[in-house]
Design an enzyme around this catalytic site. Structure first.
Site, PDB file in Angstrom:
ATOM      1  CG  HIS A  60       0.603  -5.059 -79.954  1.00  0.00           C
ATOM      2  ND1 HIS A  60       0.991  -3.937 -80.665  1.00  0.00           N
ATOM      3  CD2 HIS A  60       0.751  -4.733 -78.641  1.00  0.00           C
ATOM      4  CE1 HIS A  60       1.378  -2.996 -79.819  1.00  0.00           C
ATOM      5  NE2 HIS A  60       1.232  -3.445 -78.580  1.00  0.00           N
ATOM      6  CG  ASP A  89      -0.725   1.643 -76.846  1.00  0.00           C
ATOM      7  OD1 ASP A  89      -1.021   0.445 -76.692  1.00  0.00           O
ATOM      8  OD2 ASP A  89       0.451   2.035 -76.983  1.00  0.00           O
TER       9      ASP A  89
HETATM   10 ZN    ZN Z   1       1.995   0.649 -77.634  1.00  0.00          ZN
HETATM   11 ZN    ZN Z   2       2.148  -2.796 -76.702  1.00  0.00          ZN
END
Ligand code: ZN
Ligand code: ZN
Length: 296
Positions: A61, A65
């Site tokens: 996604h 991060d």
């Molecule tokens: Zn994450």
């Molecule tokens: Zn996330």
């Protein structure tokens, strides 16, 4: 043999011990990456993953991060003189995020990058393996991935011999599915068995969800996010994450063989407490550490 290298185990922000999330799978000369958090290219160097063999990168996604590391990695591959195309998969609708990371400074790339929007189902076919996507349950569109080596048909030598199969009869059987021997018909299924190819499933970021349990049915390894301990289960629910206990429940439901926990909140200096919580439900649980290498 599949070699799993855990490149990063931190969720949201890194710690001194943990880089942001990424996992490399190497199989028969091919490498694929699941997620590419910031600093992934350093981890690749540190832990000996052959970056020239990376064929495809699967992004779960478009949260920073999990994706920011692409910016550096694709440029380094160009500096290394890569010519071979690279495929980058990301949930449909987030292709623009990936494109921006690749194109923002108009860097000269020496190879084509194909960006593909992911929906559930089969998305990639390698030499002898496939990758399919399944829906996760997070705050934005997020997908998990199943890496599966193709099943193989194997001859049962003794049985074939007993039935009088020898020499080129094997290839005829394989081609036609059956062979006549005098008055008898021997079928391919009479003298072969199917050996199931190994399966590794990657699920991060997500709430515990039945789609992961279904995708991970009988998996040799489930790599599941475990951002929080049980004491923070409310936070896990509010922020679209899982606790170690919840990840272990999914592994148990799926009858997976092994659970690797990743994506730990920076509040935990050590993830050993999360490992203990998971093991109460699913004994073969491990809190992964950056640099762990597991051969399957
Ligand atoms: Zn994450
Ligand atoms: Zn996330």
């Amino acid at each position: 043999m599949i070699r799993v290298t855990i490149l990063g185990t931190a969720g949201a922000s890194p710690t001194k011990q943990r880089n942001l999330t990424s996992v490399a799978l190497a199989y028969d000369g091919d490498v694929v990456l699941f997620d590419c958090g910031e600093g992934t290219q350093m981890q690749i160097l540190k832990y000996g993953v052959n970056s020239s063999r990376i064929r495809a990168i699967f992004i779960s996604h478009a949260h920073g991060d999990h994706v920011i590391g692409l910016a550096g990695l694709v440029r380094t591959l160009a500096l290394n003189g890569r010519k071979e195309p690279l495929k980058v998969f990301a949930p449909r609708g987030s292709e623009g995020v990936v494109r921006n990371l690749i194109e923002f400074d108009k860097a000269a790339l020496t190879y084509p990058i194909e960006i593909k929007g992911v929906q559930k189902g089969l998305i990639y076919e390698g030499k002898d393996f496939t990758v399919s996507a399944f829906k996760l349950d997070h705050t934005i569109s997020s997908y998990g991935y199943v890496f599966k080596i193709n099943n193989k048909r194997r001859f049962m030598g003794d049985k074939a011999k007993r039935l009088g199969i020898y020499g080129e009869m094997f290839s005829i059987l394989q081609k036609r599915g059956s062979i006549r021997l005098g008055k008898r018909t021997i079928r391919l299924t009479d003298v072969t068995t199917i050996s199931l190819g190994k399966k590794v499933v990657y699920a991060s970021d997500t709430r515990p969800t039945s789609s992961t349990a279904n995708a991970a049915r009988g998996a040799d390894m489930l790599i599941h996010e475990s951002t929080y301990a049980d004491a923070e289960s409310g936070l896990a629910r509010d922020r679209g994450h899982s606790t170690a206990y919840e990840a272990a429940m999914i592994a148990k439901k799926a009858k997976a063989k092994k659970l690797e926990l990743i994506h730990f909140s920076a509040r935990y200096k050590s993830a050993s407490g999360l490992e203990t919580e998971a093991r109460k439900v699913f004994p073969n649980s491990v809190a992964a550490k950056d640099g762990d290498v597991i051969d399957l």
